[in-house]
Design a protein around this motif. Sequence first.
Motif, short mmCIF file in Angstrom:
data_model
loop_
_atom_site.label_atom_id
_atom_site.label_comp_id
_atom_site.label_asym_id
_atom_site.label_seq_id
_atom_site.Cartn_x
_atom_site.Cartn_y
_atom_site.Cartn_z
N PRO A 32 24.17 15.58 0.61
CA PRO A 32 22.74 15.70 0.33
C PRO A 32 21.97 14.53 0.92
N ASN A 33 20.67 14.70 1.07
CA ASN A 33 19.82 13.57 1.43
C ASN A 33 19.90 12.51 0.33
N ILE A 34 19.66 11.26 0.69
CA ILE A 34 19.68 10.19 -0.32
C ILE A 34 18.46 10.26 -1.23
N LEU A 35 17.44 11.01 -0.84
CA LEU A 35 16.26 11.21 -1.68
C LEU A 35 16.21 12.66 -2.15
N ALA A 36 15.93 12.85 -3.43
CA ALA A 36 15.77 14.20 -3.98
C ALA A 36 14.39 14.76 -3.70
N ALA A 37 13.43 13.87 -3.48
CA ALA A 37 12.05 14.27 -3.21
C ALA A 37 11.35 13.12 -2.51
N THR A 169 13.04 -1.39 5.66
CA THR A 169 12.93 -1.03 4.25
C THR A 169 12.74 0.47 4.13
N LEU A 170 13.03 0.99 2.96
CA LEU A 170 12.87 2.42 2.72
C LEU A 170 11.42 2.85 2.91
N LEU A 199 17.67 12.60 5.95
CA LEU A 199 17.85 11.18 5.62
C LEU A 199 19.09 11.03 4.75
N LYS A 200 20.19 10.64 5.37
CA LYS A 200 21.46 10.55 4.66
C LYS A 200 21.99 9.12 4.72
N LEU A 220 20.59 11.87 -7.33
CA LEU A 220 21.80 11.54 -8.08
C LEU A 220 22.96 12.48 -7.78
N LYS A 221 22.74 13.45 -6.90
CA LYS A 221 23.85 14.28 -6.40
C LYS A 221 24.57 13.60 -5.22
N ARG A 222 24.03 12.48 -4.79
CA ARG A 222 24.68 11.64 -3.77
C ARG A 222 25.17 10.39 -4.48
N ARG A 223 26.43 10.03 -4.26
CA ARG A 223 27.02 8.90 -4.96
C ARG A 223 26.26 7.61 -4.66
N LEU A 224 25.90 6.88 -5.71
CA LEU A 224 25.27 5.58 -5.57
C LEU A 224 26.34 4.50 -5.50
#
Length: 298
Positions: A32-37, A169-170, A199-200, A220-224
């Motif tokens: 998944p992307n690192i951002l959910a939205a 930066t993000l 954006l992965k 949060l579906k991408r491991r932190l």
Amino acid sequence: MFALNQASDLDEPWLQFKNLLVRQLAFCVASPNILAAIPPELVLKHSFQLHANKTWARHFQNYRSRLLYLDQHPQELEMFLQQLKSTRLGLRFEMFIWFWLLDQNYHSYQLLGHSIQKIAGSITLGELDFLLLNTESNKIEHWEVALKYYLAERDFSLACWYGLNRSDTLVRKLNHFSQKQFQFEDALGQQIERRFAVLKGQLYLPVCPRQQVIPTWVNLKRRLGSWGSHLPHQNAHFYRLQRQEWICPASHLSSETAHWWINGLYRQKDKPNFYMFRPAPLLFQNSNHQLYEKSLSL
């Protein structure tokens, strides 16, 4: 040390493959992307979208048979990647996406162009990563792709996520998407109808974060991962990942358990934990450290 709410059962199907290149290709397609939205505080000049988690899960299922074949016969993928002379992970990620998009039997996109320069006279206005026809919606799509690793510092607000090069930066990356990369209305004689940022990578939270809520736009579906400037407990059994393994670790240990530490990304042997070790001086921005940080740029 790792007090994060990290589920051990996150879907990470790329880990089923043995060949490192195929694992990385599978990660690029399936993760998944690192951002959910898109963060609501971001002011958009040119709007864009993020693909939903289920979209990438569907792409992986459609591509799984091909990945299984490549896992046993990786020569085609190896030869394709030989075109890449740079060691930058972001360009390597783009090559994997390109390879997948060229495999047109496994998805609903027709690749119209890659690395398309927009030029006005003698001035280069910018470049589009990918121009696609979505054969399901019959719409022309512009994709910009990026592989990023950001560390949350003072808090989890949008302005406090820093890359390895502290000028990256993000919020700066998202603004670059909106203000620069998605500015174009057309390309190759086609009217652009939809714009997507791919954006992965991975986000990292401090080892001992303050009591605060992770923003809803963090996926949060991408491991932190975690980051810090202190060594983990000697029994934690972390080993240092090779540079290419930042995309996806090899199926076997690529180094010995770390007894001494240098700047880099580490993985725990018996748990799916990632730890970005950043010696304290590297967290401060001065002229000498800026030069060193620049050398670590993706």
